[in-house]
Design a protein around this motif. Sequence first.
Motif, short mmCIF file in Angstrom:
data_model
loop_
_atom_site.label_atom_id
_atom_site.label_comp_id
_atom_site.label_asym_id
_atom_site.label_seq_id
_atom_site.Cartn_x
_atom_site.Cartn_y
_atom_site.Cartn_z
N GLY A 190 25.76 2.51 -9.04
CA GLY A 190 25.12 1.72 -10.09
C GLY A 190 26.13 0.76 -10.69
N VAL A 191 25.65 -0.35 -11.25
CA VAL A 191 26.59 -1.33 -11.81
C VAL A 191 27.21 -0.89 -13.14
N GLY A 192 26.82 0.29 -13.65
CA GLY A 192 27.56 0.89 -14.75
C GLY A 192 28.89 1.47 -14.29
N GLN A 227 9.71 -0.67 -18.15
CA GLN A 227 9.95 0.66 -17.58
C GLN A 227 11.24 0.68 -16.75
N TYR A 228 11.41 -0.33 -15.94
CA TYR A 228 12.57 -0.40 -15.05
C TYR A 228 13.88 -0.55 -15.85
N PHE A 229 13.88 -1.41 -16.87
CA PHE A 229 15.11 -1.59 -17.65
C PHE A 229 15.44 -0.33 -18.45
N ALA A 283 23.64 4.64 -16.32
CA ALA A 283 23.38 5.12 -14.95
C ALA A 283 22.96 3.97 -14.02
N GLN A 284 22.21 3.00 -14.56
CA GLN A 284 21.78 1.84 -13.77
C GLN A 284 21.15 2.26 -12.43
N SER A 285 21.61 1.71 -11.32
CA SER A 285 20.88 1.92 -10.06
C SER A 285 20.98 3.34 -9.52
N ILE A 286 21.85 4.17 -10.08
CA ILE A 286 21.86 5.57 -9.62
C ILE A 286 20.48 6.18 -9.86
N SER A 289 19.40 -5.90 -23.58
CA SER A 289 20.37 -6.87 -23.06
C SER A 289 19.97 -7.30 -21.64
N GLU A 290 19.57 -6.32 -20.84
CA GLU A 290 19.18 -6.66 -19.48
C GLU A 290 17.87 -7.46 -19.48
N ALA A 291 16.94 -7.07 -20.35
CA ALA A 291 15.67 -7.80 -20.41
C ALA A 291 15.90 -9.26 -20.77
N ILE A 301 17.45 -1.36 -3.14
CA ILE A 301 17.61 -2.72 -3.66
C ILE A 301 16.63 -2.88 -4.83
N ASN A 302 16.90 -3.85 -5.69
CA ASN A 302 16.08 -3.95 -6.90
C ASN A 302 14.59 -4.10 -6.60
N ALA A 303 14.26 -4.92 -5.59
CA ALA A 303 12.84 -5.12 -5.26
C ALA A 303 12.18 -3.79 -4.91
N ARG A 343 15.98 -12.60 -12.73
CA ARG A 343 15.97 -12.28 -11.30
C ARG A 343 14.99 -11.13 -11.00
N ASN A 344 15.07 -10.07 -11.81
CA ASN A 344 14.14 -8.95 -11.59
C ASN A 344 12.70 -9.37 -11.88
N ALA A 345 12.51 -10.23 -12.88
CA ALA A 345 11.16 -10.72 -13.16
C ALA A 345 10.62 -11.51 -11.97
N THR A 356 24.49 1.97 -1.08
CA THR A 356 25.54 1.09 -1.61
C THR A 356 25.35 -0.34 -1.09
N TYR A 357 24.09 -0.65 -0.78
CA TYR A 357 23.69 -2.04 -0.45
C TYR A 357 24.41 -2.57 0.78
N ASP A 358 24.92 -3.79 0.67
CA ASP A 358 25.56 -4.41 1.83
C ASP A 358 26.95 -3.83 2.09
N ARG A 390 30.49 -6.35 -4.42
CA ARG A 390 29.16 -5.90 -4.00
C ARG A 390 28.51 -4.95 -5.00
N GLY A 391 29.18 -4.75 -6.14
CA GLY A 391 28.56 -3.99 -7.22
C GLY A 391 28.86 -2.50 -7.20
N ASN A 392 29.86 -2.09 -6.41
CA ASN A 392 30.22 -0.67 -6.34
C ASN A 392 31.56 -0.45 -7.03
N ASP A 408 29.08 -8.29 -15.38
CA ASP A 408 28.98 -9.20 -16.53
C ASP A 408 27.63 -9.89 -16.62
N TYR A 409 26.73 -9.63 -15.66
CA TYR A 409 25.41 -10.27 -15.75
C TYR A 409 24.50 -9.49 -16.71
N ILE A 410 24.94 -8.29 -17.12
CA ILE A 410 24.26 -7.56 -18.20
C ILE A 410 25.26 -7.54 -19.35
O1 DON Z 1 18.46 -4.41 -12.08
C1 DON Z 1 19.67 -4.53 -12.17
O2 DON Z 1 20.25 -5.52 -11.76
C2 DON Z 1 20.44 -3.40 -12.80
N1 DON Z 1 19.66 -2.78 -13.85
C3 DON Z 1 20.81 -2.34 -11.81
C4 DON Z 1 21.60 -2.88 -10.64
C5 DON Z 1 22.54 -1.90 -10.07
O3 DON Z 1 22.96 -0.96 -10.70
C6 DON Z 1 23.02 -2.19 -8.71
N2 DON Z 1 24.05 -1.26 -8.33
N3 DON Z 1 25.07 -1.30 -7.85
#
Ligand code: DON
Length: 309
Positions: A262-264, A193-195, A67-70, A162-164, A118-120, A169-171, A244-246, A287-289, A31-33
């Motif tokens: 990915g969070v999709g 580019q990232y979004f 697809a997001q983080s995939i 929407s994400e931009a 991770i996003n960074a 946080r990403n900025a 799959t992060y943490d 944890r976003g999975n 829900d953060y996007i």
């Molecule tokens: O940057 C973000 O937060 C999202 N575009 C991607 C995060 C994501 O998919 C993490 N995955 N589980």
Amino acid sequence: MSSAVAPAFQPVLDQIAADIAARPGRGRPADYIPALAEADTSRFGMAVAEPDGTVYGVGDWRHPFSAQSITKAFTLALTLALEGEALWEHVGREPSGNPFNSLVQLEYENGIPRNPFINAGALVVTDRLHALTGDASGTLRAFLRAESGRQELDFDLAVAASEAAHGDRNAALAHFMASYGNIRTPVPELLEQYFRQCSLETSCADLALAGGFLARHGIRADGSSLLTRSQAKQVNAVMLTCGTYDAAGDFAYRVGLPGKSGVGGGIVAVVPGRCTLCVWSPGLDERGNSVAGVAALDRFTTLTGLSVF
Ligand code: DON
């Protein structure tokens, strides 16, 4: 792999879909996007692609999702192919044990992110791919189109926007790393580019086929080489430990395969030498999975005996 006999994938997928349908609890969409928040958590699809491009599927396996983080697994592979070992001077390859959007380790570790997933770390990889190609997201889209065979595969610019609009946080991550000299692209351009990269609309079939090179030890669908056998092993290894992060420890325990979520609500997983899988269901755990996605992959490795362990 523990099974020498090739399992028939279609009955396995049908069995998994029935098991998942009977299972209560699907988690919640990201829900953060805001553009992802209304996703229907009853959706479920799964595809398996064999190394020769034969693909099996069940449920919503041809339905496009974000697809997001995939995409981070693919940008890592493309960047490693172009830059080689020098990439690792800019991003580590250790699990972070922290959420995917965490800032805390970056200052202690001088602006070098723990890993590319991770996003960074993904921002660093996208920055490098952008410098190498002049168009990181376009390079990724061209690769996914070629490998999936679906030329209509594209960004969802509404999701990117929407994400931009909620991308503080990403900025923050990008600006912080730029202050250490670990980002070269101007931050607004890098974020765009990232979004765009994250917004790519892909189906389970697309991603199972596009991830085929990871099961073929680095060889693309047309027989050319993207990665050396050793580099393909490296990407799979980082997926196993960080994809799959943490939750990577729990994912390895339950599924026993390299995987990238990915969070999709999608997850790509690889059985090296045997097949690439993609599962999708938009309800996430904390944890976003994808809840149903992890459960389905757990069932897959249990039913088939196909695992790296
Ligand atoms: O940057 C973000 O937060 C999202 N575009 C991607 C995060 C994501 O998919 C993490 N995955 N589980």
